[in-house]
Design a protein around this motif. Structure first.
Motif, PDB file in Angstrom:
ATOM      1  N   SER A 172      42.419  33.093  42.013  1.00 45.87           N
ATOM      2  CA  SER A 172      43.550  33.997  41.812  1.00 45.87           C
ATOM      3  C   SER A 172      43.589  34.426  40.362  1.00 45.87           C
ATOM      4  O   SER A 172      43.046  33.762  39.481  1.00 45.87           O
ATOM      5  N   ARG A 173      44.255  35.543  40.092  1.00 43.91           N
ATOM      6  CA  ARG A 173      44.397  36.007  38.709  1.00 43.91           C
ATOM      7  C   ARG A 173      45.242  35.043  37.884  1.00 43.91           C
ATOM      8  O   ARG A 173      45.054  34.926  36.676  1.00 43.91           O
ATOM      9  N   ASP A 174      46.191  34.364  38.537  1.00 41.68           N
ATOM     10  CA  ASP A 174      47.018  33.390  37.819  1.00 41.68           C
ATOM     11  C   ASP A 174      46.158  32.252  37.275  1.00 41.68           C
ATOM     12  O   ASP A 174      46.307  31.831  36.122  1.00 41.68           O
ATOM     13  N   SER A 175      45.249  31.752  38.104  1.00 41.25           N
ATOM     14  CA  SER A 175      44.373  30.671  37.685  1.00 41.25           C
ATOM     15  C   SER A 175      43.380  31.149  36.630  1.00 41.25           C
ATOM     16  O   SER A 175      43.077  30.430  35.672  1.00 41.25           O
ATOM     17  N   ALA A 176      42.869  32.373  36.793  1.00 42.20           N
ATOM     18  CA  ALA A 176      41.970  32.940  35.793  1.00 42.20           C
ATOM     19  C   ALA A 176      42.667  33.052  34.438  1.00 42.20           C
ATOM     20  O   ALA A 176      42.067  32.787  33.390  1.00 42.20           O
TER      21      ALA A 176
END
Length: 207
Positions: free
Chosen positions: A18-22
């Motif tokens: 996910s972009r949050d994790s990235a």
């Protein structure tokens, strides 16, 4: 501290496609980690979450030639090119997807070639995601836990006034219950990060 070298730490980043994790990994690489640290990329697999089946190429880009040298000059700028909004295939020889933990590990190796990186893929075994993360951070004696946090309407309205643990999202629950320092990271479209921890609420950090 011996000879000006910072003591080695164990840092855990909660990893998922996910972009949050990235964004959490981007923050860790550009603002937190040094090469004598150990980074643990922890993924908690939820078999009921179909979102994990999307191609990770939507999040990671393949770095261009010469980007490794650029990463040594400015890790934050380099990670912007590897982890960001959209990009080309990161698959191997025409394949459309790649294991996202390996993609994250690859990004770490380019920025910090000597950084020790471990990957952990855990099942939930009937537990909730936050409980598994807390147990693993304790088992690995982690000193800093970093997790991506989604921007939601409730977070934006309530912010630090939201005190009850009931109904908290995973990031908020980890902040309140982690024995080590936990930082929740939001990547802002206009640049920089919004950080939340027990001691800092909605702290703005420029990239």
């Amino acid at each position: 501290m011996v000879g000006g070298t910072l003591p080695a730490r164990k840092v855990m980043v909660v990893a998922d496609p996910s972009r949050d994790s990235a964004a959490a990994l981007q923050y860790a690489l550009s603002h937190v980690l040094v090469e004598n640290d150990t980074l643990i990329l922890l993924h908690v697999e939820n078999p009921n979450n179909s979102a994990w089946k999307i191609p990770f190429s939507a999040i990671f880009k393949r770095p261009s030639n010469g980007s490794a040298a650029a990463s040594q000059r400015n890790p934050s700028t380099f990670i912007e090119g590897v982890i960001g909004a959209g990009g080309t295939n990161v698959g191997v020889e025409g394949e459309g997807t790649i294991d996202f933990l390996e993609a994250m590990k690859h990004a770490c190796a380019i920025v910090y070639p000597n950084l020790k990186v471990q990957t952990e893929n855990m099942g939930m075994d009937g537990k909730d995601k936050a409980s598994v993360i807390l147990a693993q951070s304790k088992a690995h004696w982690v000193e800093l836990l970093i997790v991506g946090q989604k921007t939601t309407l409730s977070n934006a309205i309530l912010g630090s006034r939201r005190r009850s643990l009931r109904g908290l999202d995973t990031a908020e629950f980890l902040i309140q219950n982690s024995q080590c320092t936990c930082v929740a990271v939001q990547r802002k479209a206009m640049g920089g990060y919004l950080l939340n921890s027990k001691t800092h609420k909605n702290f703005w950090l420029l990239a």
